[in-house]
Design an enzyme around this catalytic site. Structure first.
Site, PDB file in Angstrom:
ATOM      1  N   GLN A  74       1.800 -11.054  -2.835  1.00 30.94           N
ATOM      2  CA  GLN A  74       0.218 -10.233  -3.293  1.00 30.94           C
ATOM      3  C   GLN A  74       0.133  -9.901  -4.573  1.00 30.94           C
ATOM      4  O   GLN A  74       0.570  -9.417  -5.326  1.00 30.94           O
ATOM      5  CB  GLN A  74       0.299  -9.708  -2.200  1.00 30.94           C
ATOM      6  CG  GLN A  74       0.214  -9.468  -0.625  1.00 30.94           C
ATOM      7  CD  GLN A  74       0.104  -8.696   0.476  1.00 30.94           C
ATOM      8  OE1 GLN A  74       0.948  -6.905   0.381  1.00 30.94           O
ATOM      9  NE2 GLN A  74      -1.182  -8.932   1.015  1.00 30.94           N
ATOM     10  N   HIS A  88      -8.247  -0.558  -1.883  1.00 35.23           N
ATOM     11  CA  HIS A  88      -7.620  -1.702  -1.419  1.00 35.23           C
ATOM     12  C   HIS A  88      -8.253  -3.342  -2.084  1.00 35.23           C
ATOM     13  O   HIS A  88      -9.534  -3.070  -1.739  1.00 35.23           O
ATOM     14  CB  HIS A  88      -7.457  -2.210  -0.161  1.00 35.23           C
ATOM     15  CG  HIS A  88      -6.443  -0.814   0.330  1.00 35.23           C
ATOM     16  ND1 HIS A  88      -5.076  -0.451   0.596  1.00 35.23           N
ATOM     17  CD2 HIS A  88      -6.672   0.307   0.810  1.00 35.23           C
ATOM     18  CE1 HIS A  88      -5.090   0.230   1.329  1.00 35.23           C
ATOM     19  NE2 HIS A  88      -6.554   1.021   1.709  1.00 35.23           N
ATOM     20  N   ASP A 102      -1.715  -8.111  -5.063  1.00 33.27           N
ATOM     21  CA  ASP A 102      -2.423  -5.730  -4.990  1.00 33.27           C
ATOM     22  C   ASP A 102      -2.734  -4.880  -5.943  1.00 33.27           C
ATOM     23  O   ASP A 102      -2.238  -4.790  -6.611  1.00 33.27           O
ATOM     24  CB  ASP A 102      -0.645  -5.168  -4.149  1.00 33.27           C
ATOM     25  CG  ASP A 102      -1.576  -5.070  -2.047  1.00 33.27           C
ATOM     26  OD1 ASP A 102      -2.507  -5.504  -2.326  1.00 33.27           O
ATOM     27  OD2 ASP A 102      -0.826  -4.752  -1.861  1.00 33.27           O
ATOM     28  N   ARG A 152       6.580 -11.073   5.972  1.00 34.59           N
ATOM     29  CA  ARG A 152       6.528 -10.961   7.559  1.00 34.59           C
ATOM     30  C   ARG A 152       6.235 -11.803   8.398  1.00 34.59           C
ATOM     31  O   ARG A 152       6.975 -12.824   8.039  1.00 34.59           O
ATOM     32  CB  ARG A 152       5.034 -10.852   7.315  1.00 34.59           C
ATOM     33  CG  ARG A 152       3.827 -10.027   6.255  1.00 34.59           C
ATOM     34  CD  ARG A 152       2.371  -9.303   6.646  1.00 34.59           C
ATOM     35  NE  ARG A 152       1.700  -8.790   5.993  1.00 34.59           N
ATOM     36  CZ  ARG A 152       0.602  -8.586   5.330  1.00 34.59           C
ATOM     37  NH1 ARG A 152      -0.793  -9.561   6.262  1.00 34.59           N
ATOM     38  NH2 ARG A 152      -0.153  -8.041   4.432  1.00 34.59           N
ATOM     39  N   LYS A 162     -13.932  -2.993   5.346  1.00 31.00           N
ATOM     40  CA  LYS A 162     -13.730  -4.419   3.907  1.00 31.00           C
ATOM     41  C   LYS A 162     -14.776  -5.506   4.007  1.00 31.00           C
ATOM     42  O   LYS A 162     -15.421  -5.901   4.731  1.00 31.00           O
ATOM     43  CB  LYS A 162     -12.629  -5.082   4.265  1.00 31.00           C
ATOM     44  CG  LYS A 162     -12.468  -5.854   5.659  1.00 31.00           C
ATOM     45  CD  LYS A 162     -11.106  -6.335   5.830  1.00 31.00           C
ATOM     46  CE  LYS A 162     -10.827  -7.541   7.349  1.00 31.00           C
ATOM     47  NZ  LYS A 162     -10.010  -8.029   7.663  1.00 31.00           N
ATOM     48  N   CYS A 201       0.832  -1.326  -0.009  1.00 29.48           N
ATOM     49  CA  CYS A 201       0.069  -0.017   0.034  1.00 29.48           C
ATOM     50  C   CYS A 201       1.154   1.408  -0.430  1.00 29.48           C
ATOM     51  O   CYS A 201       0.472   1.633  -0.948  1.00 29.48           O
ATOM     52  CB  CYS A 201      -1.314   0.099   1.548  1.00 29.48           C
ATOM     53  SG  CYS A 201      -1.437  -1.549   1.378  1.00 29.48           S
ATOM     54  N   HIS A 225      -4.599  -0.805  -6.012  1.00 22.72           N
ATOM     55  CA  HIS A 225      -4.799  -0.097  -5.441  1.00 22.72           C
ATOM     56  C   HIS A 225      -6.189   1.090  -6.286  1.00 22.72           C
ATOM     57  O   HIS A 225      -4.874   1.162  -7.314  1.00 22.72           O
ATOM     58  CB  HIS A 225      -4.326   1.206  -4.599  1.00 22.72           C
ATOM     59  CG  HIS A 225      -3.516   0.206  -3.277  1.00 22.72           C
ATOM     60  ND1 HIS A 225      -2.655  -0.647  -3.617  1.00 22.72           N
ATOM     61  CD2 HIS A 225      -3.884   0.341  -2.001  1.00 22.72           C
ATOM     62  CE1 HIS A 225      -2.411  -1.475  -2.830  1.00 22.72           C
ATOM     63  NE2 HIS A 225      -3.228  -0.920  -0.905  1.00 22.72           N
TER      64      HIS A 225
END
Length: 637
Positions: free
Chosen positions: A383, A512, A385, A365, A466, A336, A387
């Site tokens: 990921q 997201h 991802d 992580r 979410k 992000c 946005h």
């Protein structure tokens, strides 16, 4: 003083009983058959033992062996029976702690000998003895000092440590059955004889309290059901799940590996990388058509960035750090902030929005070593991802577009799914009215699309509410994968803006979005869903050519070249082995199509085709087979 209490039952009826009556007596007053089936009760919504005495007016429910809550109680009691049996079977056992899981339970022990797997039957036999004894589960409440003294006298050092972390001015709840006593919040079954169907499944090591600095204890796992038939069905499920275990199949099919040189970080072998590439290509095609622009952001960014965005407060314990030129940097745990910086790099007008930005971004992580689990729980993963930067009036239409994209992906892969809406958590960023706008927008989209959803109050991201998507695999297990999160906070944190029609700077809103979530975890789900027998378009090898003898190799090479020219992944097993052996090898590798070629096929320009899922083979004209396999790949079947 009032000598009676008024009890209201779920059907709305009300009865009067003497104050201090036990729940078991209430069950008996209704019918003896109900008393025999009742295992636990609820008083004003709180689960309690049947020995519970009612001292005031209350609403009461009597739960029998048919209820889900009673099943949890059954497993909680079976945990205590397991611990008692292990204490009886082995010398100098120290109790750790036990817990109920979704489909079973476990208990941790320190034992001065390793329990081999075949000794689980010995423990089960002793558990059966305890069940036959019909020992009553007696609830005891002790003061902190009394509980400490009790377990000190018993030499239970782990129990002592567990108790010493509890409030000193509180009371400790214990349960005693026969000679055995343990800390438990309860409630429990009336006695051990209510346990009808249980099984111990496996043993593993587990750090005390999940800390790798602590002693490794032996963890015994099991499961329990009210009925033998339910247990047998579950054991069949476990057997099938074991066959589908992505860790076993990953090794068998040469998809991925792990190394002690990078714990919890998967290495993708050629076969596994092919599947990953196909998944990424598939999603890229859909994203290109939907107007997404792909970016790439750094793996490591200044620690200051993560502190300013608020991610530090929520994630720093799970982040990796490095120092460069005296400045602390952090490996990104998500993509992000990088995308916010990319947006901030340019000036946008209201006509440029929505701006859809996507990345297949590698993130890191930290996970405790005991929590690592194949591809399902790793320390480094990718990921998918995205946005989407939107004007406020574009929010709902854009979320509907994301729903359509998610639906395309999951339908292609054969997954059904359910939807869950998670609202504002306790520790969140931002103003109340922005959260209200965000939550209302998501609810309106769900209603507009006529989608049934489950409300998960207080489980949203710290920056916004979410919608999570839970897919069902071939064994009907649920996996949370796709997510849509609506965020008014990050644009403020990064001072993002676009220019509106009045030449004013306005904050965008960020959506997201992830569909696979973690591609690594999603691959693990796919392996187990398909049991390693991937659909043709995903299979690392889509067709395996099996010549009957060397004289047929020229025809084999011709077919291989023709298929490869069309993008089909094809191999030839030209080893000097019997045909039956080659077929079994191809079956073990779960290759979709086996093409057996001999004199007849060479003469007639045909192929003898055997599909992985079928026992019989069929003769096809070569051209027809080529069209068939190409159609499978093109349509992603």
């Amino acid at each position: 003083m009032e000598k009676f209490v008024h009890i209201q039952f779920p059907d709305g009826k009300e009865k009067k009983y003497e104050k201090g009556i036990q729940l078991s007596e209430i069950a008996s007053s209704i019918s003896q058959s109900l008393r025999k089936k009742t295992v636990v009760g609820k008083v004003d919504g709180k689960l309690v033992d049947l020995s519970y005495r009612i001292e005031r007016d209350a609403s009461v429910s009597l739960l029998t062996t048919n209820s889900e809550e009673a099943l949890e109680v059954l497993r909680r009691s079976t945990v205590l029976v397991l611990a008692q049996a292990v204490k009886r079977c082995y010398f100098n056992v120290k109790l750790g702690t036990g817990s109920v899981l979704d489909n079973g339970y476990y208990y941790d022990f320190q034992i001065h000998q390793s329990i081999p797997l075949d000794e689980l039957k010995k423990i089960e036999a002793e558990m059966e003895n305890i069940i036959q004894e019909k020992l009553e589960f007696k609830r005891k409440v002790l003061s902190y000092e009394e509980a400490v003294q009790l377990f000190k006298e018993r030499g239970e050092l782990y129990k002592l440590e567990e108790i010493q972390e509890l409030p000193k001015d509180g009371e400790i709840t214990l349960y005693k059955q026969g000679e055995f006593i343990d800390v438990s919040h309860g409630p429990q079954l009336p006695h051990t004889g209510f346990i009808k169907a249980f099984k111990l499944t496996h043993i593993s090591g587990a750090y005390w309290r999940g800390d790798n600095q602590n002693q490794v204890l032996q963890r015994v796992y099991g499961t329990a059901f009210h009925k033998r038939s339910e247990l047998e069905s579950h054991l069949l499920f476990l057997e099938e799940a074991s066959k589908r275990d992505h860790r076993k199949l990953g090794k068998q099919l040469e998809l991925f590996m792990f190394s002690e040189e990078a714990p919890g970080m998967p290495f993708y072998l050629p076969n596994g990388q092919i599947i990953r590439n196909e998944l990424e290509t598939f999603l890229r095609e859909l994203q290109d058509k939907a107007g997404y622009k792909e970016v790439r952001t750094p793996l490591m960014m200044n620690q200051r960035l993560w502190e300013e965005t608020g991610h530090w407060d929520h994630y720093h314990e799970n982040m990796y750090f490095s120092e460069v030129d005296g400045i602390s940097f952090a490996m990104k745990p998500m993509n992000c902030p990088g995308h916010m910086l990319v947006f901030k790099n340019s000036l946008y007008s209201y006509r440029d929005l929505p701006l859809r930005m996507a990345e297949f971004g590698q993130v890191h992580r930290h996970e405790f070593s005991g929590a690592l689990n194949g591809l399902f729980r790793v320390r480094s993963f990718c990921q998918d991802d995205a946005h989407i930067f939107v004007r406020e009036d574009q929010i709902e239409d854009e979320i509907k577009q994301v729903f359509h994209l998610i639906d395309q992906v999951y339908n292609t892969l054969g997954f059904s799914y359910t939807v869950e809406l998670s609202t504002r958590p306790d520790h969140s960023l931002g103003e109340d009215h922005l959260w209200e706008i965000a939550e209302k927008a998501l609810i309106h989209v769900l209603k507009d699309l006529n989608i049934n959803y489950q409300l998960n109050t207080g489980d949203g991201a710290f920056y916004g509410p979410k919608i999570d998507f839970h897919i069902k695999d071939a064994l009907n297990r649920s996996h949370q994968c796709a997510t849509i999160q609506l965020d008014f906070q990050m644009p403020t944190k990064f001072d993002l803006s676009y220019v509106n029609e009045n030449n004013e700077k306005i904050r965008p809103v960020v959506i997201h979005r992830a569909i696979f979530g973690s591609i690594d975890r999603f691959l693990g789900i796919l392996i187990e869903h398909f049991a390693g027998a991937f659909p043709v378009w995903l299979a690392p090898v889509q067709a395996q050519i099996l010549p009957i003898s060397e004289v047929h190799l020229e025809y084999c090479f011709y077919i291989q070249a023709r298929l490869e020219a069309l993008g089909i992944r094809v191999g030839i097993d030209n080893r000097n082995e019997k045909l039956g052996y080659k077929i079994r090898e191809a079956q073990l590798k779960k290759i979709p199509f086996m093409l057996v070629l001999g004199d007849k096929e060479m003469e007639n320009r045909t192929v003898n085709v055997r599909h992985y899922s079928e026992q019989q083979s069929t003769s096809w004209k070569l051209g027809r087979f080529v069209d068939h396999i190409c159609e499978k790949v093109m349509k992603r079947l």
